[in-house]
Design an enzyme around this catalytic site. Structure first.
Site, PDB file in Angstrom:
ATOM      1  N   ARG A 225       0.851  -1.189   0.000  1.00 19.81           N
ATOM      2  CA  ARG A 225       0.000   0.000   0.000  1.00 19.81           C
ATOM      3  C   ARG A 225       0.886   1.238   0.000  1.00 19.81           C
ATOM      4  O   ARG A 225       1.955   1.242   0.629  1.00 19.81           O
ATOM      5  CB  ARG A 225      -0.916   0.034   1.242  1.00 19.81           C
ATOM      6  N   HIS A 273      -1.453  -0.052 -10.016  1.00 21.71           N
ATOM      7  CA  HIS A 273      -2.171  -0.984  -9.114  1.00 21.71           C
ATOM      8  C   HIS A 273      -2.642  -2.225  -9.885  1.00 21.71           C
ATOM      9  O   HIS A 273      -3.823  -2.547  -9.908  1.00 21.71           O
ATOM     10  CB  HIS A 273      -3.359  -0.286  -8.430  1.00 21.71           C
TER      11      HIS A 273
HETATM   12  P1  NDP Z   1      -1.967 -10.979   5.170  1.00 24.90           P
HETATM   13  O1  NDP Z   1      -2.926 -10.414   6.158  1.00 24.90           O
HETATM   14  O2  NDP Z   1      -2.075 -12.421   4.813  1.00 24.90           O
HETATM   15  O3  NDP Z   1      -0.459 -10.745   5.661  1.00 24.90           O
HETATM   16  C1  NDP Z   1      -0.069  -9.545   6.229  1.00 24.90           C
HETATM   17  C2  NDP Z   1       1.341  -9.711   6.742  1.00 24.90           C
HETATM   18  O4  NDP Z   1       1.773  -8.442   7.262  1.00 24.90           O
HETATM   19  C3  NDP Z   1       1.451 -10.714   7.899  1.00 24.90           C
HETATM   20  O5  NDP Z   1       2.635 -11.454   7.801  1.00 24.90           O
HETATM   21  C4  NDP Z   1       1.494  -9.815   9.129  1.00 24.90           C
HETATM   22  O6  NDP Z   1       2.187 -10.356  10.242  1.00 24.90           O
HETATM   23  C5  NDP Z   1       2.273  -8.633   8.584  1.00 24.90           C
HETATM   24  N1  NDP Z   1       2.006  -7.438   9.397  1.00 24.90           N
HETATM   25  C6  NDP Z   1       0.841  -6.792   9.597  1.00 24.90           C
HETATM   26  N2  NDP Z   1       1.024  -5.753  10.437  1.00 24.90           N
HETATM   27  C7  NDP Z   1       2.329  -5.765  10.775  1.00 24.90           C
HETATM   28  C8  NDP Z   1       3.114  -4.954  11.622  1.00 24.90           C
HETATM   29  N3  NDP Z   1       2.588  -3.926  12.311  1.00 24.90           N
HETATM   30  N4  NDP Z   1       4.424  -5.245  11.751  1.00 24.90           N
HETATM   31  C9  NDP Z   1       4.967  -6.289  11.087  1.00 24.90           C
HETATM   32  N5  NDP Z   1       4.274  -7.107  10.248  1.00 24.90           N
HETATM   33  C10 NDP Z   1       2.958  -6.826  10.107  1.00 24.90           C
HETATM   34  O7  NDP Z   1      -2.087 -10.058   3.874  1.00 24.90           O
HETATM   35  P2  NDP Z   1      -1.812 -10.463   2.357  1.00 24.90           P
HETATM   36  O8  NDP Z   1      -0.467 -11.078   2.289  1.00 24.90           O
HETATM   37  O9  NDP Z   1      -2.962 -11.196   1.795  1.00 24.90           O
HETATM   38  O10 NDP Z   1      -1.812  -9.016   1.670  1.00 24.90           O
HETATM   39  C11 NDP Z   1      -0.901  -8.021   2.051  1.00 24.90           C
HETATM   40  C12 NDP Z   1      -1.298  -6.693   1.421  1.00 24.90           C
HETATM   41  O11 NDP Z   1      -1.035  -6.701   0.025  1.00 24.90           O
HETATM   42  C13 NDP Z   1      -2.786  -6.353   1.475  1.00 24.90           C
HETATM   43  O12 NDP Z   1      -3.156  -5.874   2.754  1.00 24.90           O
HETATM   44  C14 NDP Z   1      -2.896  -5.279   0.414  1.00 24.90           C
HETATM   45  O13 NDP Z   1      -2.609  -4.025   0.989  1.00 24.90           O
HETATM   46  C15 NDP Z   1      -1.794  -5.657  -0.573  1.00 24.90           C
HETATM   47  N6  NDP Z   1      -2.326  -6.119  -1.854  1.00 24.90           N
HETATM   48  C16 NDP Z   1      -1.981  -5.430  -2.994  1.00 24.90           C
HETATM   49  C17 NDP Z   1      -2.420  -5.851  -4.219  1.00 24.90           C
HETATM   50  C18 NDP Z   1      -1.987  -5.135  -5.451  1.00 24.90           C
HETATM   51  O14 NDP Z   1      -2.473  -5.448  -6.546  1.00 24.90           O
HETATM   52  N7  NDP Z   1      -1.075  -4.199  -5.374  1.00 24.90           N
HETATM   53  C19 NDP Z   1      -3.290  -7.015  -4.364  1.00 24.90           C
HETATM   54  C20 NDP Z   1      -3.601  -7.669  -3.115  1.00 24.90           C
HETATM   55  C21 NDP Z   1      -3.121  -7.228  -1.912  1.00 24.90           C
HETATM   56  P3  NDP Z   1       1.669 -11.692  10.986  1.00 24.90           P
HETATM   57  O15 NDP Z   1       1.978 -12.821  10.010  1.00 24.90           O
HETATM   58  O16 NDP Z   1       2.479 -11.749  12.197  1.00 24.90           O
HETATM   59  O17 NDP Z   1       0.197 -11.512  11.205  1.00 24.90           O
HETATM   60  C1  OXD Z   2      -6.392  -5.777  -2.974  1.00 23.46           C
HETATM   61  C2  OXD Z   2      -5.781  -4.983  -4.004  1.00 23.46           C
HETATM   62  O1  OXD Z   2      -6.262  -5.410  -1.814  1.00 23.46           O
HETATM   63  O2  OXD Z   2      -6.078  -5.197  -5.191  1.00 23.46           O
HETATM   64  O3  OXD Z   2      -7.020  -6.800  -3.280  1.00 23.46           O
HETATM   65  O4  OXD Z   2      -4.968  -4.103  -3.729  1.00 23.46           O
END
Ligand code: NDP
Ligand code: OXD
Length: 310
Positions: A225, A273
C-alpha cells in the site's frame, strides 16, 4: 432456504461475477439469489469492494458476514457501522498474480535488465550479475502474499529474509519481527518487497530513518500500500541514491495524479495498481466457500481482526 447475496462491489464487477457466482453456488449446493439492490433487512451476505457506495451497514440486520473482493481492507475495517464479521480475499489467482509481479521485478533488478533495455549503440558494458544465492531479498509481510513470494524466490535460489508482526519460524527464510528485527533486515537487504497491510501501525513505516537503514543502493518494490512509505522520504532517498530504484504499484491517492513526482523521477517505475487483481472465476469460488462454511456453522476463513486491522 434461498439466501440473498447483495453484490455491493459495483455494476461493472457485477457483470464479471454474475456467471461465476452462479456456477460456484450450484457447485456448492447453495440456493441463493445474487442482487445489486435489496431491502437491507432481507440480505444474508454482502459481497463488497472499497469502491462501493455502501457505507452504512446498520440496516443490514440479518447479514451474517461481509465478504471483501479485496485483500486489503483498510477502507472498511474501521467502519463503525460494520458489526458483522468481515472476511478479506485470499485467492489462488490473486496470489499467483502477486508472485509473478514480485518475481518479475526482482529478476529485473537482480539481472540489471534496465541497463540493457536503455543501452545506446556501442554501450558494451559487461557487468556480470551475481547469482541468486548471492542476493539478499527482504520481504516485509509474511502473510498469504508475502510468504508465497518468499517461497518462489527461495526456489529460484535467492536468500530471503522476512518480517512480520508475530515471531515466525519458517524453513529457509530468516524471520524477523519487532523494530530491531526490521533494522537487521533493512541493513542487509538489496531488494526490498513490501507486502504489508495498511494499518495505523504500518502507516509511514518506511520513513526517512528506516529508509536510511537500507543497504546503500538497495531497490524497493512496493505492491503493498502507498501509505506504508513516506513519499517525500523515498524521493529524498532516491535523490541521494541511498535507494537506487523503486517500483511502486500502490499510492496514497489512486489514480496517481500526472504531476506526482513519482511519475517524473528517473529512478521510479510506476505501475497502476496491477500487481495482483482479484479474478472473478476463482474469487467467486472463495466467496461461495465462505458462505457455505457459515451456513454449515463453521468459522469464516480469512476473517479480519478488528484489533489488528487486517
Ligand atoms: P496478510 O494479512 O495475509 O499478511 C499480512 C502480513 O503483514 C502478515 O505477515 C502480518 O504479520 C504482517 N504485518 C501486519 N502488520 C504488521 C506490523 N505492524 N508489523 C509487522 N508485520 C505486520 O495479507 P496479504 O499477504 O494477503 O496481503 C498483504 C497486502 O497486500 C494487502 O493488505 C494489500 O494491501 C496488498 N495487496 C496489494 C495488491 C496489489 O495489486 N497491489 C493485491 C492484493 C493485496 P503476521 O503474520 O504476524 O500476522
Ligand atoms: C487488494 C488490491 O487489496 O487489489 O485486493 O490491492
Amino acid at each position: 432456504m434461498t439466501l440473498t447475496l447483495l453484490f455491493a462491489a459495483g455494476a461493472d464487477a457485477y457483470e464479471d461475477y454474475r456467471a461465476p457466482l452462479s456456477s460456484a453456488l450450484t457447485e456448492a449446493g447453495l440456493t441463493a439469489t445474487v442482487v445489486t439492490d435489496a431491502a437491507p433487512q432481507d440480505v444474508d451476505y454482502i459481497i463488497y469492494a472499497p469502491s462501493s457506495s455502501l457505507q452504512d451497514f446498520t440496516p443490514f440486520t440479518r447479514c451474517k458476514a461481509v465478504l471483501s473482493l479485496w485483500a486489503g481492507v483498510e477502507r472498511i475495517v474501521g467502519n463503525a457501522t460494520l458489526t458483522q464479521p468481515l472476511a478479506r480475499m485470499v485467492d489462488p489467482s490473486l496470489t499467483q498474480g502477486m508472485i509473478e509481479y514480485v518475481t518479475g521485478h526482482v529478476l529485473r533488478y537482480h539481472l540489471g535488465m534496465d541497463a540493457h533495455i536503455t543501452a545506446r549503440p556501442g554501450d558494451w558494458v559487461a557487468v556480470e550479475p551475481p547469482l541468486a544465492h548471492e542476493r539478499q531479498i527482504g520481504i516485509l509481510g509474511l502473510g498469504a502474499l508475502g510468504l508465497a513470494c518468499a517461497r518462489t524466490l527461495l526456489q529460484l535460489g535467492f536468500q530471503v529474509q522476512g518480517w512480520s508482526r508475530a515471531a515466525k519460524s519458517l524453513p529457509d527464510i530468516t524471520c524477523h519481527h519487532g523494530d530491531e528485527g526490521l533494522k537487521t533486515l533493512l541493513q542487509s537487504t538489496e531488494i526490498l518487497v513490501t507486502l504489508l497491510p495498511h494499518t495505523p501501525q504500518t502507516e509511514n513505516l518506511l520513513n526517512a530513518r528506516r529508509l536510511a537503514q537500507l543497504r546503500p543502493g538497495a531497490r524497493l518494490i512496493n505492491p503493498g500500500r502507498g501509505a506504508l512509505i513516506d513519499d517525500q522520504a523515498l524521493i529524498d532517498a532516491l535523490d541521494r541514491e541511498q535507494i537506487a530504484h523503486a517500483t511502486l504499484d500502490v499510492f496514497r491517492h489512486e489514480p496517481l495524479s500526472a504531476d506526482h513526482p513519482f511519475w517524473h523521477h528517473p529512478r521510479v517505475t510506476v505501475t497502476p495498481h496491477i500487481a495482483a487483481t482479484t479474478r472473478a472465476p476463482s474469487a467467486a469460488r472463495v466467496i461461495v466457500e465462505n458462505i457455505a462454511r457459515m451456513e454449515a456453522g463453521l468459522a469464516l476463513k480469512h476473517q479480519v481482526s478488528r484489533d489488528t486491522g487486517y
